[in-house]
Design a protein around this motif. Structure first.
Motif, PDB file in Angstrom:
ATOM      1  N   TYR A  81       0.786  -1.235   0.000  1.00 43.84           N
ATOM      2  CA  TYR A  81       0.000   0.000   0.000  1.00 43.84           C
ATOM      3  C   TYR A  81       0.817   1.284   0.000  1.00 43.84           C
ATOM      4  O   TYR A  81       0.236   2.363  -0.007  1.00 43.84           O
ATOM      5  CB  TYR A  81      -0.954  -0.003   1.211  1.00 43.84           C
ATOM      6  CG  TYR A  81      -2.230  -0.742   0.905  1.00 43.84           C
ATOM      7  CD1 TYR A  81      -3.406  -0.064   0.649  1.00 43.84           C
ATOM      8  CD2 TYR A  81      -2.256  -2.134   0.841  1.00 43.84           C
ATOM      9  CE1 TYR A  81      -4.569  -0.740   0.336  1.00 43.84           C
ATOM     10  CE2 TYR A  81      -3.408  -2.824   0.534  1.00 43.84           C
ATOM     11  CZ  TYR A  81      -4.572  -2.119   0.280  1.00 43.84           C
ATOM     12  OH  TYR A  81      -5.716  -2.797  -0.028  1.00 43.84           O
TER      13      TYR A  81
ATOM     14  N   VAL B 234      -0.348   3.135  -3.092  1.00 47.12           N
ATOM     15  CA  VAL B 234      -1.776   3.243  -3.392  1.00 47.12           C
ATOM     16  C   VAL B 234      -2.239   4.694  -3.571  1.00 47.12           C
ATOM     17  O   VAL B 234      -3.036   4.977  -4.479  1.00 47.12           O
ATOM     18  CB  VAL B 234      -2.604   2.505  -2.317  1.00 47.12           C
ATOM     19  CG1 VAL B 234      -4.074   2.912  -2.372  1.00 47.12           C
ATOM     20  CG2 VAL B 234      -2.478   0.995  -2.523  1.00 47.12           C
TER      21      VAL B 234
ATOM     22  N   GLN C 160      -1.503  -0.197   6.541  1.00 47.37           N
ATOM     23  CA  GLN C 160      -1.932   0.489   5.325  1.00 47.37           C
ATOM     24  C   GLN C 160      -1.845   2.001   5.489  1.00 47.37           C
ATOM     25  O   GLN C 160      -1.423   2.716   4.571  1.00 47.37           O
ATOM     26  CB  GLN C 160      -3.363   0.075   4.976  1.00 47.37           C
ATOM     27  CG  GLN C 160      -3.492  -1.381   4.564  1.00 47.37           C
ATOM     28  CD  GLN C 160      -4.939  -1.808   4.396  1.00 47.37           C
ATOM     29  OE1 GLN C 160      -5.860  -1.106   4.815  1.00 47.37           O
ATOM     30  NE2 GLN C 160      -5.150  -2.971   3.794  1.00 47.37           N
TER      31      GLN C 160
ATOM     32  N   THR D 140       0.384   4.412   3.174  1.00 49.81           N
ATOM     33  CA  THR D 140      -0.223   5.395   2.279  1.00 49.81           C
ATOM     34  C   THR D 140       0.121   6.820   2.685  1.00 49.81           C
ATOM     35  O   THR D 140       0.206   7.711   1.834  1.00 49.81           O
ATOM     36  CB  THR D 140      -1.754   5.209   2.232  1.00 49.81           C
ATOM     37  OG1 THR D 140      -2.275   5.205   3.574  1.00 49.81           O
ATOM     38  CG2 THR D 140      -2.124   3.888   1.571  1.00 49.81           C
TER      39      THR D 140
ATOM     40  N   PHE E  47     -12.734   0.003  -2.832  1.00 51.75           N
ATOM     41  CA  PHE E  47     -11.690  -0.006  -3.853  1.00 51.75           C
ATOM     42  C   PHE E  47     -11.996   0.932  -5.019  1.00 51.75           C
ATOM     43  O   PHE E  47     -11.100   1.227  -5.811  1.00 51.75           O
ATOM     44  CB  PHE E  47     -11.426  -1.437  -4.329  1.00 51.75           C
ATOM     45  CG  PHE E  47     -10.515  -2.165  -3.386  1.00 51.75           C
ATOM     46  CD1 PHE E  47      -9.148  -2.200  -3.608  1.00 51.75           C
ATOM     47  CD2 PHE E  47     -11.011  -2.759  -2.246  1.00 51.75           C
ATOM     48  CE1 PHE E  47      -8.304  -2.827  -2.718  1.00 51.75           C
ATOM     49  CE2 PHE E  47     -10.177  -3.393  -1.344  1.00 51.75           C
ATOM     50  CZ  PHE E  47      -8.816  -3.428  -1.586  1.00 51.75           C
TER      51      PHE E  47
ATOM     52  N   TYR F  39      -9.272   3.490  -2.355  1.00 51.22           N
ATOM     53  CA  TYR F  39      -8.077   2.967  -3.008  1.00 51.22           C
ATOM     54  C   TYR F  39      -8.147   3.067  -4.528  1.00 51.22           C
ATOM     55  O   TYR F  39      -7.447   2.359  -5.231  1.00 51.22           O
ATOM     56  CB  TYR F  39      -7.849   1.518  -2.583  1.00 51.22           C
ATOM     57  CG  TYR F  39      -7.687   1.359  -1.089  1.00 51.22           C
ATOM     58  CD1 TYR F  39      -6.827   2.188  -0.378  1.00 51.22           C
ATOM     59  CD2 TYR F  39      -8.400   0.383  -0.390  1.00 51.22           C
ATOM     60  CE1 TYR F  39      -6.674   2.054   0.995  1.00 51.22           C
ATOM     61  CE2 TYR F  39      -8.244   0.246   0.979  1.00 51.22           C
ATOM     62  CZ  TYR F  39      -7.393   1.082   1.667  1.00 51.22           C
ATOM     63  OH  TYR F  39      -7.239   0.943   3.034  1.00 51.22           O
TER      64      TYR F  39
ATOM     65  N   THR G 135      -5.226  10.329   2.065  1.00 54.90           N
ATOM     66  CA  THR G 135      -5.314   8.916   2.429  1.00 54.90           C
ATOM     67  C   THR G 135      -5.231   8.739   3.942  1.00 54.90           C
ATOM     68  O   THR G 135      -5.924   7.883   4.520  1.00 54.90           O
ATOM     69  CB  THR G 135      -4.197   8.124   1.740  1.00 54.90           C
ATOM     70  OG1 THR G 135      -4.220   8.395   0.339  1.00 54.90           O
ATOM     71  CG2 THR G 135      -4.391   6.626   1.944  1.00 54.90           C
TER      72      THR G 135
ATOM     73  N   THR H  86      -7.840   6.722   6.097  1.00 55.70           N
ATOM     74  CA  THR H  86      -7.498   5.429   6.688  1.00 55.70           C
ATOM     75  C   THR H  86      -7.416   5.451   8.212  1.00 55.70           C
ATOM     76  O   THR H  86      -7.628   4.419   8.847  1.00 55.70           O
ATOM     77  CB  THR H  86      -6.176   4.905   6.117  1.00 55.70           C
ATOM     78  OG1 THR H  86      -5.149   5.897   6.290  1.00 55.70           O
ATOM     79  CG2 THR H  86      -6.310   4.565   4.641  1.00 55.70           C
TER      80      THR H  86
END
Length: 401
Positions: free
Chosen positions: A28, A31, A148, A152, A225, A229, A250, A254
């Motif tokens: 990630y 990403v 993640q 990111t 997604f 993402y 991000t 997240t």
């Protein structure tokens, strides 16, 4: 040094958490910049959707066979180590190439790596009592989100300061460290069992408690997604975001996602029930997604996606816990493989269809479509997930019989 979760104490759990975080970190780091990167090297909106969807496509193909193989061998570590190795190789491949078709292949390999998540989740759940499955999934989802999130957050800043390929190199290094730590995990090998028969697999697949939550997860993963993402970074670029801003975007998505993954299964679902928690998650995610096309200010866009991240973070841990709640330990990896293979359809189809719509209707069409998908998921929760009172009554009736 090698440590087992059972009998290994806190140190063994910390080792496993570290492996989990580095495994996801490796996949990630890039990403936040993946969609703009594909566009920068010549990919269309449709091809962006294909690259993003390839990650789910390979998982869809492999997760059931990996779950069956893990149950058949009575081993999880082999698949964990292989998954971390594929994750590192995928990032390294991205670092060494720079054309759209190579990107498609390396992201598909990341999907192969992610398919081993079946073994991670079942290995971790084995250290908890069956009734604590949702708590276990909430914990492991929390550490997944931490890995993640760290990846990111770092990725966009690396790309801004050192170029497009810097996140790929750092992801490869993280994967290599995770591989070394994964080799230190020890497991108690269960006796191998006969291969899962076609009849057993069909019976498992027809189990409505497993099938219903798997189908709901299709909707959830399609939203995640396509937005978090996928295409949200392109919407941010349209309102003036640079590569570093993509990392901040991000992060603000997240971090709430990680918090929701922890509190969803451990607290909210216990307080108001699985049904209402899932319905709320889908509904709020739909509203936040629908806001994206009408927002033309980066800070406001970030606010909507913070709400979106929290709402989406409620979904998967609860659905994962429900998927193995009523499954015997010997079939858990197969059941989890089935669950994750089915929800991979959403990871593949959501970005693919959205990319196609983006080519026809522009970027706004991607978000309107995805908001509708999320609303449909919320409606199906009310139809398919029994209320806590009904589930308790059913359980009591079954016990009395």
């Amino acid at each position: 040094m090698s440590l087992s979760l059972r009998g290994g104490g806190r140190t063994a759990h910390v080792l496993f958490y570290a492996v989990t975080m580095l495994y996801w970190f490796s996949m990630y780091t890039y990403v936040p910049i993946l969609s703009p990167y594909i566009r920068a090297i010549g990919g269309s909106y449709f091809f962006v959707g294909v690259v993003i969807g390839s990650y789910g496509f390979t998982q869809m193909l492999l997760r059931v066979p990996l779950g069956i193989g893990s149950d058949r061998l009575g081993r999880r570590k082999l698949f964990i180590v292989s998954g971390v190795a594929c994750s590192a190789a995928s990032s390294l491949g991205f670092a060494l190439t720079s054309d759209p078709w190579s990107a498609l292949g390396w992201r598909a390999l990341a999907g192969v790596a992610a398919a081993s998540w079946v073994a991670f989740t079942v290995f971790f759940a084995s250290s908890f009592a069956p009734e604590d499955a949702q708590r276990a999934m909430g914990l492991i989802s929390f550490y997944t989100s931490i890995g993640q999130m760290a990846a990111t957050t770092l990725g966009g800043f690396l790309a801004e300061d050192y170029g497009w390929h810097a996140p790929f190199w750092v992801g490869a290094a993280g994967g290599a460290l995770g591989l070394l730590l994964a080799l230190c995990i020890r497991e108690t090998v269960q006796a191998s069992r006969s291969p899962v028969t076609t009849r057993e697999l069909l019976r498992l697949g027809r189990s409505w408690p497993l099938l219903s939550v798997s189908l709901l997860a299709v909707f959830g993963q399609s939203v995640t997604f396509t937005t978090m993402y996928g295409f949200t970074s392109l919407a941010a670029v349209q309102v003036g975001a640079d590569k570093a801003d993509l990392s901040i975007l991000t992060l603000v998505t997240t971090l709430p996602n990680a918090i929701a993954g922890y509190v969803g299964g451990a607290y909210l679902a216990r307080g108001i029930g699985d049904r209402l928690t899932l319905f709320g998650g889908f509904s709020v995610a739909a509203l936040a997604t629908a806001c994206v096309p009408v927002v033309h200010n980066l800070p406001v866009l970030m606010l909507t996606q913070a709400v979106n991240g929290f709402a989406q973070g409620l979904l998967v841990p609860i659905l994962m816990g429900l998927s193995i709640r009523s499954v015997s330990p010997s079939m858990r990896a197969t059941a989890m493989g089935f669950f994750q293979a089915i929800y991979s359809v959403g990871m593949c189809a959501g970005p693919f269809v959205s990319g196609w719509l983006g080519g026809l209707l522009g970027l706004s069409g991607v978000f309107w479509f995805t908001a509708c998908v999320s609303l449909a998921g919320g409606a199906l929760c009310l139809l398919w997930i029994p209320s806590a009172k009904l589930r308790k009554a059913t359980s009591t009736s079954a016990g009395a019989g």
